[in-house]
Every structure is written in C-alpha cells, then in structure tokens.
Design an enzyme around this catalytic site. Structure first.
Site, PDB file in Angstrom:
ATOM      1  N   HIS B  30      -0.881 -12.063   7.201  1.00  0.00           N
ATOM      2  CA  HIS B  30      -0.402 -10.841   7.871  1.00  0.00           C
ATOM      3  C   HIS B  30       0.485 -11.141   9.072  1.00  0.00           C
ATOM      4  CE1 HIS B  30      -3.332 -11.440  11.111  1.00  0.00           C
ATOM      5  NE2 HIS B  30      -4.104 -11.902  10.157  1.00  0.00           N
ATOM      6  N   ASP B  33       4.684 -11.241   8.414  1.00  0.00           N
ATOM      7  CA  ASP B  33       5.556 -10.065   8.339  1.00  0.00           C
ATOM      8  C   ASP B  33       5.331  -9.083   9.473  1.00  0.00           C
ATOM      9  OD1 ASP B  33       6.514 -11.028   5.895  1.00  0.00           O
ATOM     10  OD2 ASP B  33       4.753 -10.212   4.881  1.00  0.00           O
ATOM     11  N   HIS B  34       4.372  -9.365  10.321  1.00  0.00           N
ATOM     12  CA  HIS B  34       4.009  -8.394  11.369  1.00  0.00           C
ATOM     13  C   HIS B  34       4.034  -9.106  12.716  1.00  0.00           C
ATOM     14  CE1 HIS B  34       1.441  -5.671  13.784  1.00  0.00           C
ATOM     15  NE2 HIS B  34       1.834  -4.754  12.936  1.00  0.00           N
ATOM     16  N   MET B  35       5.126  -9.189  13.449  1.00  0.00           N
ATOM     17  CA  MET B  35       6.440  -8.690  13.052  1.00  0.00           C
ATOM     18  C   MET B  35       7.336  -9.889  12.731  1.00  0.00           C
ATOM     19  SD  MET B  35       6.117  -5.489  13.452  1.00  0.00           S
ATOM     20  CE  MET B  35       5.261  -4.191  14.270  1.00  0.00           C
ATOM     21  N   ILE B  40       2.394 -10.697  15.598  1.00  0.00           N
ATOM     22  CA  ILE B  40       1.362  -9.948  16.344  1.00  0.00           C
ATOM     23  C   ILE B  40       0.218  -9.649  15.378  1.00  0.00           C
ATOM     24  CG2 ILE B  40       0.808  -7.796  17.554  1.00  0.00           C
ATOM     25  CD1 ILE B  40       3.796  -7.500  18.158  1.00  0.00           C
TER      26      ILE B  40
END
Lengths: 128, 178
Positions: B30, B33-35, B40
């Site tokens: 995760h 892609d975040h961010m 984060i």
C-alpha cells in the site's frame, strides 16, 4: 430527578453524537430507524452514551426486547401474537405500542421506536 | 499478504487496556501507490490497526470463544502523516462492555506525537447471531495462531495480575471443525 425537558436535551445530545444528525432533526416524534437512520449497531452507541449521560445501567434487551421477537411462543408468521403483545407491554412500559399493535409485524417495532419513547425509557430507568 | 495490522502487543491487560506496535515499511504494497513519490500509511489502515488491537482485547472479555466484529467507528481523527520507517504505537482501552458489545477508545502515536484518536464499537456475535452468517468467519485455531503471532500470551496479564495462559481459553480445534 431531572425534568422531561432536561432528559430530552441529553437524549438529543446522545442521538446527535451517535447518529451524526442535526439537532433539529431530533424531535420527539422522530423515529430512530425511519427518520434518524439508526442501524442496529447504533443502538449500542446510543445505550453507551445514555448510560454515561444519566449514570444508569442498561442491560441487553432492556430497551429493545429482541428475545421476545425471536421467541416462537410469541411470534407466528412474522407477527407478534397476543401473548407476545402482553409480554411487550410488560417489558416496554415506556413505549407507545398503539401503532405497533395495529400491525404487529416484528420488523415494525424497531422502525416505530421514537425519540419520545427513548425519553420515556430514561425517565422510567431513573424512577426505578 | 495477510490482514495483520499490528506486529505485536507490548501490553495486554485483560478487561482493561493494551498497547501494540506496528513498524511501517516501504516494502508494504500500500505504500507504493499511496502516495506516488511520497509514501504515507493510509489512515484507514491505521484505523484497522487500532481496531484489531481493540478487537482482540474485547474478544478476551468473552474468553476468545465468540466472534467479535468491528461494528462502528463512532469517531476517528487524524493529526499527522505516518511515513515509512515510523513505528506506530496503538493504545486501546475498554470504555464499556456489555453482553452484546463493547466500546473502546484508541490512540495511535508515532514516538511522542499523537497521530490518531478513535472511538470504536464492537458487536459480539453469539450462538444466536452466529447462525446468520451460515458458516463461522474463522476457526479457533486461526485465532490461536494470530494471538500467538502478536505475542498476547507472552505479555498478557489477567485481572488479578497473573500471566495469561493459552490453556485457559477454548482455542483448541473441535474434532467436528477439522
């Protein structure tokens, strides 16, 4: 013992916090599930807040006697029978069951519980 | 990847409170892609971590014998960003418990810095309500495995201050369930 208005204000505050509704939506005649969109898990939140606000203890099934509504002795074909109605009146002296008794479909009981019923419930608990 | 959002408990006081930690790593999917370009930890997963820590604490009050599910996030506030390399500390405290559910207050810190606060409600699914799902959501041995992975029985204390024992709980697989 607080006045009915004082109880109403605290109940309103509990419902605003638990359900994320506006103050003016919480009227005496508003139904918890129909008008205020309360879901079953919200009743735990509401009971939690009422216990804290009024320093009372609310046991499971006291506000909403689901044990009666799931008991085959009291429910036939999805409707509460005469014996069940008598039992509900005993367990819910704080609630106005007139409308429910006219069409005693099990699901209707939760749908028809109003803010006024909650205020009466708290007053009933405080007087006990 | 398994849905484990706490790494281990450092405190587990039955019926009262618990502390758990989670290290945030750039290797977690995760974070990619975040961010993009600025990883984060998503606050939804911080909430899941608090919920898992609180859920196991609540489940213990029912002797780990019945299913406890997160029913409602009554409040969740977030104050900072959690970055790769940070360690989250989750503190959960039972505020209220009843036969059919419980409320837990939770916080998440990075170091001394408060990152999140939440009020969580759990529903207990007992024998009556369990049937609504048709099948059990998980088996006792899976729960036992999870409790073991996160060190509950290494740090857990019962209300009287004595260590928790795995054998005190019905976590053995029933023959019929194998």
């Amino acid at each position: 013992m607080p006045s009915e208005e004082e109880i109403f204000e605290k109940v309103r505050e509990a419902l605003v916090d638990a359900l994320g509704v506006d103050d003016d939506e919480v009227t005496a005649t508003a139904t918890l599930q129909g008008d205020l969109d309360a879901e079953s898990i919200d009743f735990l939140d509401i009971v939690f807040r009422l216990e804290k606000a009024f320093d009372i203890k609310i046991e499971r099934g006291e506000l909403f006697p689901e044990d009666i509504l799931t008991n085959a002795d009291y429910v036939q074909d999805g409707k509460v029978n005469e014996a069940g109605i008598v039992k509900l009146r005993e367990r819910m002296p704080f609630a106005d069951l007139t409308k429910f008794e006219a069409e005693p479909v099990v699901q209707n009981l939760g749908q028809q519980l109003t803010v006024k019923d909650m205020v009466n419930f708290v007053a009933y608990k405080l007087a006990a | 990847m398994r849905w484990f959002w706490i790494d281990r408990f450092t405190e587990f006081a039955c019926g009262s409170h618990a502390v758990a930690v989670k290290g945030v790593s750039l290797s977690e999917d995760h974070m990619h892609d975040h961010m993009l370009g600025y990883p984060i930890m998503p606050n939804s997963l911080v909430t899941e971590g608090m919920a898992q820590a609180g859920g196991l604490l609540v489940s213990e009050t029912y002797s780990f014998s019945e299913l406890v599910v997160l029913g409602k996030i009554a409040k969740a506030e977030f104050f900072t960003c959690v970055r790769n390399g940070d360690q989250l500390t989750y503190r959960v405290k039972i505020e209220w418990v009843r036969g059919d559910g419980a409320a837990v207050k939770a916080t998440a810190h990075v170091g001394d810095k408060l990152h999140a606060e939440a009020l969580l409600f759990y529903a207990r699914l007992d024998e009556e309500t369990d049937g609504l799902f048709g099948t059990r959501l998980f088996r006792p041995r899976d729960l036992r495995h999870w409790l073991s992975l996160v060190g509950v029985f290494e740090v857990g204390l019962k209300a009287d201050g004595t260590p928790m024992q795995e054998s005190d709980y019905p976590l053995e697989e029933c023959a019929a369930e194998v």
